[in-house]
Design a protein around this motif. Structure first.
Motif, PDB file in Angstrom:
ATOM      1  N   LYS A  83       0.826  -1.210   0.000  1.00  0.00           N
ATOM      2  CA  LYS A  83       0.000   0.000   0.000  1.00  0.00           C
ATOM      3  C   LYS A  83       0.861   1.262   0.000  1.00  0.00           C
ATOM      4  O   LYS A  83       0.489   2.295  -0.559  1.00  0.00           O
ATOM      5  N   TYR A  84       2.070   1.201   0.626  1.00  0.00           N
ATOM      6  CA  TYR A  84       2.932   2.371   0.669  1.00  0.00           C
ATOM      7  C   TYR A  84       3.525   2.683  -0.719  1.00  0.00           C
ATOM      8  O   TYR A  84       3.667   3.844  -1.091  1.00  0.00           O
ATOM      9  N   PHE A  85       3.878   1.629  -1.443  1.00  0.00           N
ATOM     10  CA  PHE A  85       4.370   1.841  -2.803  1.00  0.00           C
ATOM     11  C   PHE A  85       3.271   2.454  -3.671  1.00  0.00           C
ATOM     12  O   PHE A  85       3.516   3.359  -4.466  1.00  0.00           O
ATOM     13  N   ARG A  86       2.059   1.931  -3.508  1.00  0.00           N
ATOM     14  CA  ARG A  86       0.943   2.456  -4.291  1.00  0.00           C
ATOM     15  C   ARG A  86       0.652   3.919  -3.904  1.00  0.00           C
ATOM     16  O   ARG A  86       0.296   4.738  -4.753  1.00  0.00           O
ATOM     17  N   LEU A  87       0.798   4.214  -2.619  1.00  0.00           N
ATOM     18  CA  LEU A  87       0.573   5.575  -2.135  1.00  0.00           C
ATOM     19  C   LEU A  87       1.560   6.555  -2.793  1.00  0.00           C
ATOM     20  O   LEU A  87       1.166   7.613  -3.306  1.00  0.00           O
ATOM     21  N   ILE A  88       2.860   6.221  -2.782  1.00  0.00           N
ATOM     22  CA  ILE A  88       3.880   7.086  -3.386  1.00  0.00           C
ATOM     23  C   ILE A  88       3.616   7.274  -4.876  1.00  0.00           C
ATOM     24  O   ILE A  88       3.647   8.392  -5.400  1.00  0.00           O
ATOM     25  N   LYS A  89       3.341   6.172  -5.562  1.00  0.00           N
ATOM     26  CA  LYS A  89       3.114   6.216  -7.012  1.00  0.00           C
ATOM     27  C   LYS A  89       1.909   7.096  -7.348  1.00  0.00           C
ATOM     28  O   LYS A  89       1.965   7.928  -8.270  1.00  0.00           O
ATOM     29  N   THR A  90       0.836   6.933  -6.599  1.00  0.00           N
ATOM     30  CA  THR A  90      -0.395   7.672  -6.899  1.00  0.00           C
ATOM     31  C   THR A  90      -0.256   9.159  -6.619  1.00  0.00           C
ATOM     32  O   THR A  90      -0.644  10.004  -7.428  1.00  0.00           O
ATOM     33  N   ILE A  91       0.323   9.515  -5.457  1.00  0.00           N
ATOM     34  CA  ILE A  91       0.501  10.940  -5.119  1.00  0.00           C
ATOM     35  C   ILE A  91       1.404  11.623  -6.135  1.00  0.00           C
ATOM     36  O   ILE A  91       1.139  12.751  -6.580  1.00  0.00           O
ATOM     37  N   ALA A  92       2.486  10.922  -6.525  1.00  0.00           N
ATOM     38  CA  ALA A  92       3.417  11.501  -7.493  1.00  0.00           C
ATOM     39  C   ALA A  92       2.728  11.754  -8.825  1.00  0.00           C
ATOM     40  O   ALA A  92       2.995  12.757  -9.498  1.00  0.00           O
TER      41      ALA A  92
END
Length: 313
Positions: free
Chosen positions: A21-30
Motif C-alpha cells: 500500500k505504501y508503494f501504491r501511495l507514493i506512485k499515486t501521489i506523485a
C-alpha cells in the motif's frame, strides 16, 4: 556512490518488508500531484492518506515529498522510491499476466485415437485419472478408422495419435512412450505349445484372430508375417477380446497381443503365452502430435502423464 544513495539503499532493505500500500501511495501521489487528488483513485479519505504518508516517512526516516499548497514534489529519495514502485508494479502485472497465460494454456480439449485397438482397454482408467488431476482438460477418445490416425492428426480431426512407428511428416513430433512384446496366446493342447518359440512358418496353418482389418494395422502381420511372406490359412476379425479368448479356450484359434492388454481379463490356466521369434517380437509405441501443438501446456501435461502412466506396461 553518494552518501544519500547509500543511506537510501540501507533504508530500502527495511522497506522491502513494508506493505504494498505504501508503494501504491507514493506512485499515486506523485502521478496525481497531491493527496487531495489521490483520494478517489485510492478509495481512501484525505485524512487516511495523510496518516499513511506520515507513518511511512517516520519508518523511513526521511521525507518522500516536498509539500507546497498547490504542488507536491518528490524528494531525491522519493524519486528513487517512485522508480522502485513502478518497477515493482510492472513486475507484479507481468507475473499475473504470465500466470493467467499459464492458466489459460492449461485448459483445452484433446481428441485422442490409437492405431492399436488394444489401447482402448487401458485408456479409460487413464482418462479417469486425468479427469481428477486435470479437470480443465477434456479428453475425447475417437474409436473409428484407427488405421488412419496419422492422416487424422495432419487434418486436425484428432490431436494426439498412439502409433507403433514414427511418421515421416515434418509437421509431426513423435514421443516414444514405451516398448512392449507381443506374444501368441494359444490353448495348451494346441500343437504349437510344444515349441520353445514360434517362427513365421508356424502361422501358415493357424486360424489367426485379430481385432479388425486391414491387416496392415495388425502388428503380427505387418512386423513379422509380412516380411516372411506368410499368410495364415484363416483370419477372423473379432472386436471383442472376451469372445476371442473364449475361442482360444476352445482351441479354435490363436491371437497375438502384449500381456498388458489382457491384464483386465480373467485368463484360464489352459491358455499359454508363446514367444514370437527367437528374440521376441518387440514393439515401440509413440504419441504423435503436430509440432505447433506440442508446447501447449495442456498437451504437455497430457503427454507427461501418459509417459508416466504407461511406463510400467
Amino acid at each position: 556512490m553518494k552518501y544519500f544513495q547509500l543511506q537510501l539503499i540501507v533504508k530500502l532493505a527495511i522497506f522491502v518488508f513494508m506493505e504494498l500500500k505504501y508503494f501504491r501511495l507514493i506512485k499515486t501521489i506523485a502521478e496525481e500531484g497531491s493527496i487531495a487528488n489521490s483520494t478517489e483513485r485510492l478509495f481512501l479519505t484525505q485524512s487516511a492518506l495523510s496518516h499513511q504518508l506520515r507513518e511511512l516517512e517516520e519508518r523511513l526516516g526521511f521525507k518522500v515529498f516536498h509539500r507546497t499548497r498547490n504542488k507536491w514534489d518528490l524528494t531525491q529519495e522519493g524519486s528513487e522510491l517512485y522508480k522502485l514502485a513502478n518497477n515493482l508494479f510492472s513486475s507484479i502485472d507481468k507475473g499475473f499476466s504470465a500466470i493467467k497465460h499459464i492458466k489459460e494454456g492449461s485448459k483445452g480439449s484433446i481428441k485422442l485415437s490409437a492405431e492399436c485397438q488394444s489401447f482402448f482397454h487401458s485408456i479409460p482408467s487413464f482418462i479417469q485419472k486425468m479427469g481428477i488431476l486435470y479437470p480443465e482438460i477434456e479428453i475425447d477418445v475417437t474409436l473409428g478408422a484407427t488405421h488412419q490416425t496419422i492422416s487424422q492428426v495432419l487434418s486436425d480431426d484428432i490431436d494426439i495419435a498412439i502409433v507403433t512407428y514414427k511418421p515421416a511428416s515434418e509437421e509431426l513430433e513423435s514421443i516414444k512412450v514405451f516398448e512392449d512384446e507381443i506374444f501368441a496366446i494359444i490353448h495348451k493342447e494346441n500343437t504349437l505349445n510344444s515349441l520353445e518359440y514360434l517362427e513365421a512358418s508356424h502361422f501358415a496353418n493357424v486360424h489367426l484372430l485379430i481385432n479388425s482389418f486391414p491387416l496392415e494395422s495388425v502388428a503380427i502381420y505387418e512386423q513379422f508375417l509380412k516380411t516372411h511372406r506368410i499368410n495364415p490359412i484363416k483370419i477372423s476379425a473379432i472386436p471383442y477380446t472376451e469372445i476371442t479368448l473364449s475361442m482360444i479356450h476352445a482351441n479354435m484359434g490363436v491371437m497375438c497381443a502384449p500381456k498388458w492388454q489382457l491384464a483386465p481379463f480373467k485368463l484360464s490356466n489352459e491358455l499359454m503365452f508363446k514367444r514370437i521369434g527367437k528374440h521376441g517380437l518387440k514393439r515401440k509405441h509413440y504419441l504423435v502430435v503436430k509440432k505447433e501443438q506440442r508446447n501447449k501446456k495442456y498437451i504437455h501435461d497430457f503427454i507427461s502423464n501418459f509417459e508416466e502412466d504407461f511406463l510400467e506396461l
